[in-house]
Design an enzyme around this catalytic site. Structure first.
Site, mmCIF file in Angstrom:
data_model
loop_
_atom_site.group_PDB
_atom_site.id
_atom_site.type_symbol
_atom_site.label_atom_id
_atom_site.label_comp_id
_atom_site.label_asym_id
_atom_site.label_seq_id
_atom_site.Cartn_x
_atom_site.Cartn_y
_atom_site.Cartn_z
ATOM 1 N N CYS A 85 -2.743 86.754 4.317
ATOM 2 C CA CYS A 85 -3.892 85.857 4.232
ATOM 3 C C CYS A 85 -3.510 84.439 4.658
ATOM 4 O O CYS A 85 -3.351 84.189 5.847
ATOM 5 C CB CYS A 85 -4.503 85.922 2.832
ATOM 6 S SG CYS A 85 -6.198 85.317 2.799
ATOM 7 N N HIS A 194 -4.820 91.436 0.751
ATOM 8 C CA HIS A 194 -3.656 91.098 -0.080
ATOM 9 C C HIS A 194 -2.962 92.331 -0.655
ATOM 10 O O HIS A 194 -3.302 92.781 -1.752
ATOM 11 C CB HIS A 194 -4.119 90.219 -1.246
ATOM 12 C CG HIS A 194 -4.438 88.822 -0.858
ATOM 13 N ND1 HIS A 194 -3.607 87.760 -1.129
ATOM 14 C CD2 HIS A 194 -5.500 88.310 -0.190
ATOM 15 C CE1 HIS A 194 -4.148 86.649 -0.662
ATOM 16 N NE2 HIS A 194 -5.302 86.961 -0.086
ATOM 17 N N GLU A 196 -0.221 92.543 -2.157
ATOM 18 C CA GLU A 196 0.477 92.279 -3.434
ATOM 19 C C GLU A 196 -0.446 92.450 -4.630
ATOM 20 O O GLU A 196 0.011 92.445 -5.772
ATOM 21 C CB GLU A 196 1.112 90.876 -3.413
ATOM 22 C CG GLU A 196 0.182 89.706 -3.693
ATOM 23 C CD GLU A 196 -0.679 89.315 -2.487
ATOM 24 O OE1 GLU A 196 -0.839 90.134 -1.569
ATOM 25 O OE2 GLU A 196 -1.217 88.181 -2.491
#
Ligand SMILES: NC(=O)CC[C@H](N)C(=O)O
Length: 229
Positions: A85, A194, A196
């Site tokens: 991002c 994302h 993560e």
């Protein structure tokens, strides 16, 4: 394997990226944007957030940080580098990836669990997926619309640099539904969603597919195999 996670002023998701690195079996190393030292890491993650308050364009000021000189050198030497991002925006601003990211077509910040198709699997960060595999990764940004000149789009499509494409409704007006790119060598990958935030069951996206909440973890695990190879 040591994976450096770089914090810039305004970075938001560095802790989550460090945790994802740890859950993938690597050792996270916290790096600071103002340093010129990569502390001997084997791979790098540029995490998401709002570096420099998103002034100018998202990632434009961070791309001029001292550590970016080392990031560009390491990337050009073949080190695996992942931009998530705001990190993807920095990699584009630093010209490690083609094109740019601009304000979403609607002008609004978008937050959703996003279906993606994995287009390229011979990169340092996507080698655990099958080509054409569908995954779900959380998306949250205001400037996620990928743009490039028609010539650049023709080149990157021709060279197969698209790593991920949005499935379903295009969330931001990105050209060719592009959600993520790699460089030609495959060591540098940037994506707007994302990974993560999809590394633990019960905390990531919920879909009818049992293990969808772990799709992001595969991206962090891929790097280990890339360096070991
Ligand atoms: N989640 C993020 O990294 C957001 C990146 C950037 N601040 C944007 O809104 O587009």
């Amino acid at each position: 394997m040591k994976v450096g996670v770089i914090t810039f002023p305004g970075t938001l998701d560095d802790r989550d990226a460090q945790r994802a690195v740890r859950l993938a079996g690597h050792e996270p190393v916290a790096l600071w944007h103002g340093e010129h030292d990569l502390h001997g890491v084997d791979a790098l993650v540029l995490p998401g957030g709002f570096s420099y308050g998103d002034y100018l364009r998202c990632g434009a000021i961070a791309a001029l940080s001292p550590i970016m000189t080392e990031v560009v050198d390491a990337a050009n030497r073949g080190m695996p580098v992942l931009g998530i991002c705001n990190g993807f925006q920095m990699l584009a601003e630093a010209h490690l990836l083609p094109g740019g990211l601009v304000r979403n077509e609607t002008g609004l910040f978008v937050r959703r669990d996003q279906r993606l198709r994995v287009e390229r699997t011979d990169t340092a960060w996507t080698n655990r997926f099958d080509e054409g595999q569908e995954i779900v990764i959380p998306l949250k940004n205001g400037e996620g619309r990928f743009v490039a000149t028609p010539e650049e789009v023709e080149r990157l499509e021709g060279e197969g640099l698209v790593a991920f494409r949005y499935l379903g409704e295009n969330p931001n007006g990105s050209i060719d539904d592009i959600a993520g790119l790699s460089n030609a060598a495959g060591n540098v990958v940037g994506l707007m969603p994302h990974p993560e935030h999809a590394v633990e069951l019960g905390f990531g996206p919920t879909t009818t597919r049992m293990k969808a909440g772990l799709d992001g973890l595969e991206i962090f695990k891929s790097a280990l195999e890339a360096v070991a190879a």
